[in-house]
Scaffold this motif. Structure first.
Motif, short mmCIF file in Angstrom:
data_model
loop_
_atom_site.label_atom_id
_atom_site.label_comp_id
_atom_site.label_asym_id
_atom_site.label_seq_id
_atom_site.Cartn_x
_atom_site.Cartn_y
_atom_site.Cartn_z
N THR A 11 -42.25 -0.12 -14.42
CA THR A 11 -41.16 -0.85 -13.78
C THR A 11 -40.55 -0.04 -12.65
N ALA A 12 -40.34 1.25 -12.89
CA ALA A 12 -39.78 2.12 -11.86
C ALA A 12 -40.73 2.23 -10.68
N ALA A 26 -40.24 9.07 -20.41
CA ALA A 26 -40.00 7.63 -20.40
C ALA A 26 -41.09 6.89 -21.13
N ARG A 27 -40.77 5.68 -21.56
CA ARG A 27 -41.79 4.80 -22.10
C ARG A 27 -42.67 4.30 -20.96
N GLU A 70 -41.57 1.80 -27.50
CA GLU A 70 -42.30 0.62 -27.03
C GLU A 70 -43.55 0.37 -27.86
N ARG A 90 -43.63 1.32 -20.14
CA ARG A 90 -43.10 0.15 -19.43
C ARG A 90 -42.02 0.56 -18.43
N ASP A 91 -41.26 1.62 -18.75
CA ASP A 91 -40.22 2.08 -17.83
C ASP A 91 -40.83 2.73 -16.59
N ASN A 108 -37.06 -2.04 -16.59
CA ASN A 108 -35.79 -1.48 -16.57
C ASN A 108 -35.96 0.01 -16.71
N ALA A 109 -36.05 0.70 -15.65
CA ALA A 109 -36.39 2.12 -15.70
C ALA A 109 -35.41 2.90 -16.57
N GLU A 110 -35.88 3.24 -17.78
CA GLU A 110 -35.03 3.99 -18.70
C GLU A 110 -35.77 5.23 -19.14
N GLY A 111 -35.09 6.24 -19.60
CA GLY A 111 -35.73 7.44 -20.10
C GLY A 111 -34.76 8.57 -20.12
N ASN A 143 -45.18 10.46 -19.84
CA ASN A 143 -45.39 9.47 -20.90
C ASN A 143 -45.95 10.15 -22.14
#
Length: 295
Positions: free
Chosen positions: A265-266, A258-259, A90, A261-262, A287-290, A15
């Motif tokens: 969430t992950a 990743a952000r 984010e 929040r991701d 919504n696991a993004e990165g 992060n």
């Protein structure tokens, strides 16, 4: 919880977080600073120069980040916050005026939480799902307040090196905690003023500590939360330092940038119950993004 199964086989989640306090860092600490334009100008630099330089670096590196922003900053530095949102980073909750919580006046915590949320919703158009307490000061009520208001995660506690889930007094699952530590906070080494004076470390000293912390997090296969401030890391030489650190991280295989929040969430997707995480601090029980980088 070492060796967390992060998305796409990543070995570690990283992060990059920025506490965009602007002038509230000084106003919330001491209201009399409103008459000290020299002191406030450090915060102004963060909005005027620091954030744009950081956004440029993140765009160059194609990396996502989380900016924790007080409500006052959202209202008064709106065009800068809009640039952050436009770049798909984010916006996290960071109080309203960056006030440290007083255990003898907890109504202020609720006021800061609600005013900050309202500002982000009204100006940015989205409800924040993550929170970081100003100056890391909080109360035993905070986790309950965040959970009741639909937040997904908190990033205030220093009691672990891996994410975990809080549990409320009645056993209800609370928010995910994304822990941090002063050793990975730029302000600890580089923030100073006339009324808040401490010697500044060299960039090389700071970078050596961050590299050492990352190395151990990578070996354990877990989580790395870097805390920065635009009025601190936004200085030209420190932008270079951050770019060097990102290059160092990318020398390692399977790093997930990743952000926040991701990450939260992950983490929720790979855990089943609150008991899967570490034991929470006793005072909190009442919504696991990165991007995956590879060599």
């Amino acid at each position: 919880m070492p060796n967390i199964p992060w998305p796409n086989g990543a070995k570690i989640a990283v992060n990059l977080t920025f506490d965009f306090d602007a002038e509230t860092l000084w106003l919330g600490r001491d209201p009399t600073n409103v008459d000290r334009p020299g002191t406030l100008s450090q915060g102004t630099y963060g909005a005027k120069v620091g954030v744009p330089k950081i956004l440029e670096l993140l765009a160059d590196e194609r990396l996502p980040a989380t900016f924790f922003v007080p409500g006052w900053v959202v209202e008064n530095r709106t065009h800068i916050v809009e640039k952050i949102v436009k770049a798909d980073h984010e916006i996290g909750h960071h109080g309203y005026l960056h006030k440290s919580i007083d255990p003898n006046g907890l109504e202020m915590e609720l006021e800061e939480l609600e005013k900050g949320t309202e500002s982000i919703k009204r100006v940015v158009g989205v409800a924040p799902v993550g929170y970081r307490a100003p100056s890391g000061e909080t109360s035993a009520n905070l986790i309950r307040l965040l959970t009741e208001r639909g937040f997904i995660y908190d990033s205030t506690m220093l009691d672990d090196v891996e994410p975990y889930r809080h549990v409320l007094e009645d056993g209800t699952p609370g928010v995910v905690e994304l822990p941090w530590h002063w050793s990975m906070d730029d302000a600890q080494y580089l923030l100073t003023s006339i009324k808040f004076h401490r010697p500044m470390a060299t960039n090389g000293h700071v970078l050596s500590i961050w590299k050492a912390e990352f190395d151990e997090a990578y070996l354990s296969g877990g989580y790395f939360d870097l805390v920065m401030h635009p009025q601190v890391t936004g200085r030209p030489s420190r932008i270079r330092m951050l770019r060097e650190f990102i290059t160092y991280i990318r020398k390692h295989d399977n790093v997930w940038f990743a952000r926040s929040r991701d990450v939260a969430t992950a983490w929720l997707k790979v855990t089943n119950t609150p008991s899967d995480g570490p034991i929470v601090s006793p005072f909190l029980r009442r919504n696991a993004e990165g991007i995956i980088s590879q060599r």
